[in-house]
Design a protein around this motif. Sequence first.
Motif, PDB file in Angstrom:
ATOM      1  N   ALA A  58      -1.481  -9.477 -28.629  1.00  0.00           N
ATOM      2  CA  ALA A  58       0.097 -10.100 -29.099  1.00  0.00           C
ATOM      3  C   ALA A  58       1.070 -10.690 -28.082  1.00  0.00           C
ATOM      4  O   ALA A  58       1.684 -11.544 -28.370  1.00  0.00           O
ATOM      5  CB  ALA A  58       0.689  -8.625 -29.747  1.00  0.00           C
ATOM      6  N   LEU A  59       0.886  -9.868 -27.023  1.00  0.00           N
ATOM      7  CA  LEU A  59       1.672 -10.344 -25.985  1.00  0.00           C
ATOM      8  C   LEU A  59       1.424 -11.750 -25.369  1.00  0.00           C
ATOM      9  O   LEU A  59       2.183 -12.558 -25.129  1.00  0.00           O
ATOM     10  CB  LEU A  59       1.480  -9.406 -24.696  1.00  0.00           C
ATOM     11  CG  LEU A  59       2.348  -9.627 -23.364  1.00  0.00           C
ATOM     12  CD1 LEU A  59       3.778  -9.834 -23.702  1.00  0.00           C
ATOM     13  CD2 LEU A  59       1.918  -8.697 -22.283  1.00  0.00           C
ATOM     14  N   GLU A  60       0.067 -11.938 -25.246  1.00  0.00           N
ATOM     15  CA  GLU A  60      -0.439 -13.404 -25.204  1.00  0.00           C
ATOM     16  C   GLU A  60       0.274 -14.455 -25.915  1.00  0.00           C
ATOM     17  O   GLU A  60       0.642 -15.296 -25.677  1.00  0.00           O
ATOM     18  CB  GLU A  60      -1.823 -13.432 -25.119  1.00  0.00           C
ATOM     19  CG  GLU A  60      -2.467 -14.761 -24.962  1.00  0.00           C
ATOM     20  CD  GLU A  60      -4.015 -14.924 -24.852  1.00  0.00           C
ATOM     21  OE1 GLU A  60      -4.543 -15.967 -25.228  1.00  0.00           O
ATOM     22  OE2 GLU A  60      -4.692 -13.725 -25.056  1.00  0.00           O
ATOM     23  N   LYS A  61       0.139 -14.054 -27.311  1.00  0.00           N
ATOM     24  CA  LYS A  61       0.683 -15.004 -28.223  1.00  0.00           C
ATOM     25  C   LYS A  61       2.060 -15.165 -28.297  1.00  0.00           C
ATOM     26  O   LYS A  61       2.671 -16.530 -28.480  1.00  0.00           O
ATOM     27  CB  LYS A  61       0.164 -14.528 -29.639  1.00  0.00           C
ATOM     28  CG  LYS A  61      -1.380 -14.799 -29.940  1.00  0.00           C
ATOM     29  CD  LYS A  61      -1.892 -16.020 -29.725  1.00  0.00           C
ATOM     30  CE  LYS A  61      -3.288 -16.249 -30.071  1.00  0.00           C
ATOM     31  NZ  LYS A  61      -3.786 -17.470 -29.808  1.00  0.00           N
ATOM     32  N   PHE A  62       2.955 -14.193 -27.990  1.00  0.00           N
ATOM     33  CA  PHE A  62       4.410 -14.278 -27.889  1.00  0.00           C
ATOM     34  C   PHE A  62       4.723 -15.076 -26.811  1.00  0.00           C
ATOM     35  O   PHE A  62       5.687 -15.826 -26.762  1.00  0.00           O
ATOM     36  CB  PHE A  62       4.870 -12.930 -28.019  1.00  0.00           C
ATOM     37  CG  PHE A  62       4.956 -12.091 -29.137  1.00  0.00           C
ATOM     38  CD1 PHE A  62       5.199 -12.884 -30.357  1.00  0.00           C
ATOM     39  CD2 PHE A  62       4.511 -10.945 -29.419  1.00  0.00           C
ATOM     40  CE1 PHE A  62       4.963 -12.200 -31.769  1.00  0.00           C
ATOM     41  CE2 PHE A  62       4.528 -10.252 -30.592  1.00  0.00           C
ATOM     42  CZ  PHE A  62       4.744 -10.837 -31.810  1.00  0.00           C
ATOM     43  N   ARG A  63       4.069 -14.856 -25.668  1.00  0.00           N
ATOM     44  CA  ARG A  63       4.243 -15.652 -24.425  1.00  0.00           C
ATOM     45  C   ARG A  63       4.142 -17.180 -24.701  1.00  0.00           C
ATOM     46  O   ARG A  63       4.834 -18.071 -24.372  1.00  0.00           O
ATOM     47  CB  ARG A  63       3.474 -15.473 -23.473  1.00  0.00           C
ATOM     48  CG  ARG A  63       3.818 -14.083 -22.479  1.00  0.00           C
ATOM     49  CD  ARG A  63       2.692 -13.633 -21.612  1.00  0.00           C
ATOM     50  NE  ARG A  63       3.135 -12.391 -20.779  1.00  0.00           N
ATOM     51  CZ  ARG A  63       2.484 -11.933 -20.026  1.00  0.00           C
ATOM     52  NH1 ARG A  63       1.139 -12.093 -20.049  1.00  0.00           N
ATOM     53  NH2 ARG A  63       2.813 -11.028 -19.006  1.00  0.00           N
ATOM     54  N   GLU A  64       3.086 -17.494 -25.536  1.00  0.00           N
ATOM     55  CA  GLU A  64       2.782 -18.906 -25.887  1.00  0.00           C
ATOM     56  C   GLU A  64       3.929 -19.368 -26.580  1.00  0.00           C
ATOM     57  O   GLU A  64       4.425 -20.621 -26.596  1.00  0.00           O
ATOM     58  CB  GLU A  64       1.466 -18.958 -26.622  1.00  0.00           C
ATOM     59  CG  GLU A  64       1.031 -20.375 -27.086  1.00  0.00           C
ATOM     60  CD  GLU A  64      -0.082 -20.460 -27.848  1.00  0.00           C
ATOM     61  OE1 GLU A  64      -0.650 -21.513 -28.454  1.00  0.00           O
ATOM     62  OE2 GLU A  64      -1.241 -19.091 -27.748  1.00  0.00           O
ATOM     63  N   ALA A  65       4.397 -18.432 -27.811  1.00  0.00           N
ATOM     64  CA  ALA A  65       5.358 -18.828 -28.547  1.00  0.00           C
ATOM     65  C   ALA A  65       6.719 -19.233 -27.986  1.00  0.00           C
ATOM     66  O   ALA A  65       7.546 -20.201 -28.295  1.00  0.00           O
ATOM     67  CB  ALA A  65       5.616 -18.003 -29.505  1.00  0.00           C
ATOM     68  N   LEU A  66       7.074 -18.401 -27.023  1.00  0.00           N
ATOM     69  CA  LEU A  66       8.165 -18.458 -26.003  1.00  0.00           C
ATOM     70  C   LEU A  66       8.041 -19.963 -25.298  1.00  0.00           C
ATOM     71  O   LEU A  66       9.269 -20.568 -24.920  1.00  0.00           O
ATOM     72  CB  LEU A  66       8.355 -17.444 -25.304  1.00  0.00           C
ATOM     73  CG  LEU A  66       9.962 -17.509 -24.679  1.00  0.00           C
ATOM     74  CD1 LEU A  66      10.785 -17.166 -25.575  1.00  0.00           C
ATOM     75  CD2 LEU A  66       9.856 -16.174 -23.551  1.00  0.00           C
ATOM     76  N   ARG A  67       6.896 -20.037 -24.556  1.00  0.00           N
ATOM     77  CA  ARG A  67       6.777 -21.177 -23.871  1.00  0.00           C
ATOM     78  C   ARG A  67       7.021 -22.706 -25.000  1.00  0.00           C
ATOM     79  O   ARG A  67       7.653 -23.617 -24.210  1.00  0.00           O
ATOM     80  CB  ARG A  67       5.451 -21.403 -23.517  1.00  0.00           C
ATOM     81  CG  ARG A  67       4.963 -22.835 -22.699  1.00  0.00           C
ATOM     82  CD  ARG A  67       3.684 -22.760 -22.375  1.00  0.00           C
ATOM     83  NE  ARG A  67       2.743 -22.792 -23.485  1.00  0.00           N
ATOM     84  CZ  ARG A  67       2.287 -23.859 -24.142  1.00  0.00           C
ATOM     85  NH1 ARG A  67       2.869 -25.162 -24.046  1.00  0.00           N
ATOM     86  NH2 ARG A  67       1.341 -23.762 -25.131  1.00  0.00           N
ATOM     87  N   LEU A  68       6.745 -22.502 -26.003  1.00  0.00           N
ATOM     88  CA  LEU A  68       6.991 -23.412 -26.915  1.00  0.00           C
ATOM     89  C   LEU A  68       8.400 -23.688 -27.578  1.00  0.00           C
ATOM     90  O   LEU A  68       8.740 -24.770 -27.870  1.00  0.00           O
ATOM     91  CB  LEU A  68       5.902 -23.735 -28.392  1.00  0.00           C
ATOM     92  CG  LEU A  68       4.501 -23.890 -27.863  1.00  0.00           C
ATOM     93  CD1 LEU A  68       3.837 -23.352 -28.918  1.00  0.00           C
ATOM     94  CD2 LEU A  68       4.381 -25.325 -27.766  1.00  0.00           C
ATOM     95  N   ALA A  69       8.851 -22.413 -27.707  1.00  0.00           N
ATOM     96  CA  ALA A  69      10.336 -22.285 -28.233  1.00  0.00           C
ATOM     97  C   ALA A  69      11.354 -21.259 -27.208  1.00  0.00           C
ATOM     98  O   ALA A  69      11.284 -20.361 -27.640  1.00  0.00           O
ATOM     99  CB  ALA A  69      10.461 -21.919 -29.747  1.00  0.00           C
ATOM    100  N   PRO A  70      11.570 -21.658 -26.056  1.00  0.00           N
ATOM    101  CA  PRO A  70      12.056 -20.919 -25.187  1.00  0.00           C
ATOM    102  C   PRO A  70      13.548 -20.253 -25.350  1.00  0.00           C
ATOM    103  O   PRO A  70      13.975 -19.415 -24.558  1.00  0.00           O
ATOM    104  CB  PRO A  70      12.230 -21.851 -24.069  1.00  0.00           C
ATOM    105  CG  PRO A  70      12.305 -23.324 -24.355  1.00  0.00           C
ATOM    106  CD  PRO A  70      11.600 -23.270 -25.737  1.00  0.00           C
TER     107      PRO A  70
END
Length: 387
Positions: A58-70
Amino acid sequence: MSEREKYYIESHYHHFVTGNLEEARNIYELWAQTYPRESVPPANLGVLYQTLGQHDKALEKFREALRLAPDDALTYANLVISYICLNRLQDAQTTGEEAQAKNLDSTDLHLFQYEMRFLKHDALQLAQQIKWAKAKPGRESLLQYFEANTAANSGQLGKSREFFARAGASAVRAGEKDWAAGAEATAALYEALFGNVAEARQRAAAAIAQSIGKDGQYAAALALALAGESSRAQGVAEDLAKRFPEDTIVQFNYLPTIRAQLALKRNDAAKAVETLEAAVPYELGLAGGTTFSANLYPVYIRGEAYLAAHQGGHAAAEFQKILDHSGIVVNEPMGALAHLGLARAYALQGETTRAKLAYQEFLTLWKDADPDIPILQQAKAEDAKLQ
């Protein structure tokens, strides 16, 4: 219909309507591969992994999402709760502060700030989150619900009842009747855990009589099972099974837990343990989402089953699992009751010194508890016998 719209509709249907998380995950993965610059697929995958109890993923995916929508406030909130679930409180605090520095705000950010500050014993910040929610429809009830959990966690049941009543009334005013019924169901579950059988039965029946979601229905059914209302609990469980045949959490977390408790009431501890095998892959998940207290009950009931089977070592391992995952339990009373379960497990093994320490940890946590709570009276009597 575009391919993107098709992914959205199908993933939403399986994730949030049928609850088939495996099917939803497959669609999210395809969506992410097809549109790698979109933040929605990894963000929703993160939520899905939280529900399943795979918090590193979950953490990995949320980090990825934040990279795309900071600058997405919801993703920041999801990062905070992921760190909390992993007991990484400093990372949770830093992430929350980063969101504040960007002037981002959301209800979830405040809720998770409350959870983090509870775990860090920061009373001042807890009060600030409560103040923020005051008189805000739809938000006030959530924080009052959290306050009810906090009170129950320390055995202050009278205060917890008051907060649950306020949370329910606030939810009704906001037009959130399902949420009000869910709060009543949670209150019933705590009464059952504490040994107030009549109160648990009454509150569970009141919850079920209302419009209630699957999470609240689960809490009410488990409360009834704990309170010895086996026939009614079985009926609610059968209704859940019928209404949500594809739902991963209902089928592999909620129903095994209810059925295991029913087996315990029949004095069949072995059957209870066997039934809970289905829940093992999912038992560390945020089963009811991030705002509903329904976490780790398969672990707790399994611990109780091992106690009933006089298998102290196995029981101790289950209760220790709860204590090791404080970021998932947060302020639910199970966090305190796990100390009592551990004490009983040690006593079964003849480990008197360790049992005494565990009893004292529980009694210290409940030093300001209402004195007439049955489970507290039992704990004091058990502790006294070890003198």
